[in-house]
Design a protein around this motif. Structure first.
Motif, mmCIF file in Angstrom:
data_model
loop_
_atom_site.group_PDB
_atom_site.id
_atom_site.type_symbol
_atom_site.label_atom_id
_atom_site.label_comp_id
_atom_site.label_asym_id
_atom_site.label_seq_id
_atom_site.Cartn_x
_atom_site.Cartn_y
_atom_site.Cartn_z
ATOM 1 N N PRO A 85 -10.519 8.879 63.819
ATOM 2 C CA PRO A 85 -9.589 9.287 63.121
ATOM 3 C C PRO A 85 -10.341 11.044 62.821
ATOM 4 C CG PRO A 85 -10.910 7.477 62.040
ATOM 5 C CD PRO A 85 -11.422 7.763 63.881
ATOM 6 N N THR A 86 -11.831 11.729 62.914
ATOM 7 C CA THR A 86 -12.225 12.567 63.100
ATOM 8 C C THR A 86 -13.388 13.231 64.569
ATOM 9 O OG1 THR A 86 -14.384 11.812 61.931
ATOM 10 C CG2 THR A 86 -12.089 12.698 60.878
ATOM 11 N N LEU A 87 -13.656 14.557 64.852
ATOM 12 C CA LEU A 87 -14.374 14.538 66.137
ATOM 13 C C LEU A 87 -15.662 14.029 65.015
ATOM 14 C CD1 LEU A 87 -12.212 16.669 66.229
ATOM 15 C CD2 LEU A 87 -14.112 18.622 67.264
ATOM 16 N N ARG A 88 -16.465 14.072 65.984
ATOM 17 C CA ARG A 88 -17.854 13.654 65.544
ATOM 18 C C ARG A 88 -19.096 14.275 65.376
ATOM 19 N NH1 ARG A 88 -16.122 8.473 67.666
ATOM 20 N NH2 ARG A 88 -15.397 8.484 68.832
ATOM 21 N N SER A 89 -18.260 15.561 65.879
ATOM 22 C CA SER A 89 -19.773 16.712 66.140
ATOM 23 C C SER A 89 -18.996 17.603 64.593
ATOM 24 C CB SER A 89 -19.275 18.010 66.766
ATOM 25 O OG SER A 89 -19.265 17.758 67.914
ATOM 26 N N PRO A 90 -20.466 18.163 63.877
ATOM 27 C CA PRO A 90 -20.314 18.606 62.423
ATOM 28 C C PRO A 90 -19.177 19.774 62.707
ATOM 29 C CG PRO A 90 -23.204 18.392 63.838
ATOM 30 C CD PRO A 90 -22.137 17.819 64.552
ATOM 31 N N THR A 237 -8.861 0.567 65.719
ATOM 32 C CA THR A 237 -7.978 0.218 65.984
ATOM 33 C C THR A 237 -7.093 -0.990 66.136
ATOM 34 O OG1 THR A 237 -7.782 2.838 67.150
ATOM 35 C CG2 THR A 237 -5.735 2.012 67.420
ATOM 36 N N ALA A 238 -7.430 -1.356 67.420
ATOM 37 C CA ALA A 238 -6.973 -2.918 67.081
ATOM 38 C C ALA A 238 -7.025 -3.717 65.501
ATOM 39 C CB ALA A 238 -7.885 -3.486 68.591
ATOM 40 N N LEU A 239 -8.470 -3.542 65.209
ATOM 41 C CA LEU A 239 -8.539 -4.251 64.109
ATOM 42 C C LEU A 239 -7.651 -3.857 62.475
ATOM 43 C CD1 LEU A 239 -12.306 -4.176 64.119
ATOM 44 C CD2 LEU A 239 -10.869 -6.575 64.110
ATOM 45 N N GLU A 240 -7.011 -2.538 63.310
ATOM 46 C CA GLU A 240 -6.441 -1.633 61.915
ATOM 47 C C GLU A 240 -4.747 -2.567 62.096
ATOM 48 O OE1 GLU A 240 -9.606 1.714 61.267
ATOM 49 O OE2 GLU A 240 -7.717 2.207 62.955
ATOM 50 N N ASP A 301 -18.995 1.113 60.187
ATOM 51 C CA ASP A 301 -17.427 0.531 59.554
ATOM 52 C C ASP A 301 -16.485 0.934 59.706
ATOM 53 O OD1 ASP A 301 -20.204 0.672 58.151
ATOM 54 O OD2 ASP A 301 -19.738 3.014 57.003
ATOM 55 N N ARG A 302 -15.932 1.463 60.564
ATOM 56 C CA ARG A 302 -14.252 0.949 60.436
ATOM 57 C C ARG A 302 -14.094 0.216 61.143
ATOM 58 N NH1 ARG A 302 -11.683 4.684 64.550
ATOM 59 N NH2 ARG A 302 -9.180 3.991 64.344
ATOM 60 N N CYS A 303 -15.282 -0.923 62.435
ATOM 61 C CA CYS A 303 -14.572 -2.105 62.284
ATOM 62 C C CYS A 303 -15.554 -3.288 61.814
ATOM 63 C CB CYS A 303 -15.553 -2.115 64.192
ATOM 64 S SG CYS A 303 -14.859 -1.697 64.971
ATOM 65 N N PHE A 309 -13.788 -8.583 63.225
ATOM 66 C CA PHE A 309 -14.729 -8.733 64.186
ATOM 67 C C PHE A 309 -15.472 -8.740 64.799
ATOM 68 C CE2 PHE A 309 -18.436 -5.356 64.988
ATOM 69 C CZ PHE A 309 -18.171 -4.478 66.203
ATOM 70 N N ASP A 310 -15.738 -8.814 66.051
ATOM 71 C CA ASP A 310 -17.422 -10.438 66.487
ATOM 72 C C ASP A 310 -18.257 -8.838 67.572
ATOM 73 O OD1 ASP A 310 -19.109 -12.205 67.690
ATOM 74 O OD2 ASP A 310 -17.708 -12.047 69.494
ATOM 75 N N LEU A 311 -18.965 -8.629 66.229
ATOM 76 C CA LEU A 311 -20.267 -7.547 67.525
ATOM 77 C C LEU A 311 -21.403 -8.783 68.689
ATOM 78 C CD1 LEU A 311 -21.214 -5.393 68.292
ATOM 79 C CD2 LEU A 311 -23.013 -5.360 66.936
#
Length: 474
Positions: A85-90, A237-240, A301-303, A309-311
């Protein structure tokens, strides 16, 4: 005049006030076909290509062109395969602005959305970043041409490079004194699919950079290979989109949580890493690149908020086969069945696979050709990165076979081993782009030194008129 239009006028005013020295210093060079050769051709109109073009123009290198195979506004990953959704840079990291305050993302955001919006903003939405880059391109009036894909770079007469492009009107050839490959992630290779999966069909196995119809995955099973940020983005994205199960398979015994790029974001490292000897450059970048890029808490957290979700950590992919019921992955922990396998496994260096480098790929020096690390620092993968000169230029593996590649400069992910974060990092742009442009202008100046000497020798413009004492007007 709305806020953004007024701000655009401020940008133009700032640039006019800081244009010194503004004297032209390059003489047009004729190409073999009678046209005027470009001084610099930049391949790639993403954030790096645009910033390079801006910096060159600030140095009065104005006979340039930027080309990109994508349509306008869809250069780079932001509206294509970037799935966060967003850039990861501050948000306060600067980049393409190159230290011009009115060109920063913050200034653009405040002009468009207001200071309160900036104050309340946590991270920059990727769509806003893409919008900012499009504004940047337009307010600076950069010479970008879309729909052009480079398919060949070859030497030409008069120390020029002949560049063949595929366009909507067929093939075209242009000539340039220098070419910059600002081609982001792909750069000097291609997206990597792990060897045990390469025989699978494209319908069953794709790279995370591919176009994926996530809506079609509702109720389906997905296996994501890798545990970096892009792997988690694709899993989320797949989960959403309603996937019934998403298995994220990490070969490491523990997922990477430390982000090394946060540590190295200081002027000393960004500016002077490339000045280190090979042993220190190898040691640092091997450690950083083998850690890979970690993901932030919101990405995890998105996952994790999805029960599907299975890590799985410490999982090695040993083989795969397609069946009517899907892909059966043989792993070090048993079998895993999925309807689609997504590989978040980065890129691999493969010069010979780049059609535009067909005339020189065999003679591009790799780190393996120039440096032998100690036994405990070996890395076959990183040894394949190109070994670059101090101006980001390609180097010959065997001197004299392809001397013309000294005028091909690489500013992409493949530059990392030689220069650290540069061609694919926002946080390094304010130091990396000036370093590249310094190298380009140095090369252009040195190549024309005889002309500059002749120009200086003929220079006879007086600064004043001196009258002798006692002289009278006629």
């Amino acid at each position: 005049m709305d806020g953004l239009a007024a701000h655009s006028e401020l940008v133009r005013s700032d640039l006019a006030k800081t244009a010194h020295p503004s004297m032209p210093w390059l003489t047009p060079v004729s190409a073999p076909d009678g046209t005027t050769a470009l001084d610099v051709l930049i391949v790639g109109a993403g954030q790096s290509g645009l910033a390079i073009a801006f910096a060159l123009r600030r140095s009065q290198v104005t006979n340039i062109r930027v080309i990109d195979k994508a349509e306008e506004g869809r250069e780079g990953p932001w509206l294509t395969y970037a799935r966060m959704p967003t850039l990861r840079s501050p948000k306060d990291y600067t980049g393409p602005d190159l230290d011009i305050p009115s060109l920063t993302y913050q200034s653009w955001h405040e002009a468009k959305y207001g200071p309160d919006s900036w104050r309340d903003l946590n991270l920059i939405p990727r769509e806003h970043w893409a919008d900012y880059l499009l504004w940047y391109r337009r307010v600076l009036d950069l010479p970008v041409r879309n729909g052009c894909e480079v398919i060949d770079i070859a030497p030409a007469d008069h120390d020029l490079l002949a560049v063949t492009m595929r366009t909507g009107h067929g093939e075209e050839r242009i000539h340039a004194r220098k070419v910059v490959l600002a081609t982001g992630q792909e750069g000097m290779g291609d997206w990597s699919i792990p060897a045990p999966l390469r025989h699978l069909s494209a319908e069953r196995c794709v790279h995370s950079a591919a176009s994926i119809d996530f809506a079609s995955l509702r109720g389906r099973r997905v296996a994501v290979i890798g545990a970096g940020a892009s792997a988690f983005d694709n899993a989320a994205t797949a989960l959403e989109h309603g996937a019934a199960a998403v298995h994220l398979l990490c070969r490491r015994t523990a997922i990477q949580l430390v982000q090394p790029y946060r540590w190295l974001t200081f002027r000393g490292f960004l500016r002077h890493f490339s000045d280190l000897d090979d042993a220190w450059r190898w040691r640092f970048m091997r450690a950083i690149l083998e850690m890979r890029e970690a993901f932030p808490q919101p990405t995890y957290d998105r996952c994790a908020r999805h029960a599907a979700f299975d890590l799985q950590e410490g999982v090695q992919i040993e083989g795969a086969r397609e069946t009517p019921d899907g892909v059966v992955l043989q792993t070090s922990r048993g079998e895993c069945v999925a309807d689609l396998v997504v590989c978040g496994t980065g890129v691999e260096m493969d010069f010979r696979g780049r059609v535009e480098l067909q005339h020189c790929a065999h003679n591009i020096a790799r780190w393996a050709d120039r440096y032998r690390p100690p036994g405990d620092e070996q890395s076959a993968r990183l040894a394949q990165f190109p070994y670059l000169a101090d101006d980001y230029a390609l180097c010959e593996r065997v001197a004299g076979q392809t001397p013309w590649i000294r005028d091909i400069h690489l500013f992409a992910i493949a530059s990392t081993m030689s220069f650290g974060p540069s061609g694919s990092s926002i946080n390094a742009m304010t130091t990396a782009v000036p370093k590249l442009v310094h190298g380009l202008t140095r090369g252009l100046f040195r190549a024309d030194i005889d002309r500059h000497w002749a120009s200086f020798s003929a220079y006879d413009v007086p600064q004043a008129v001196v009258r002798q004492a006692g002289a009278t007007n006629a």
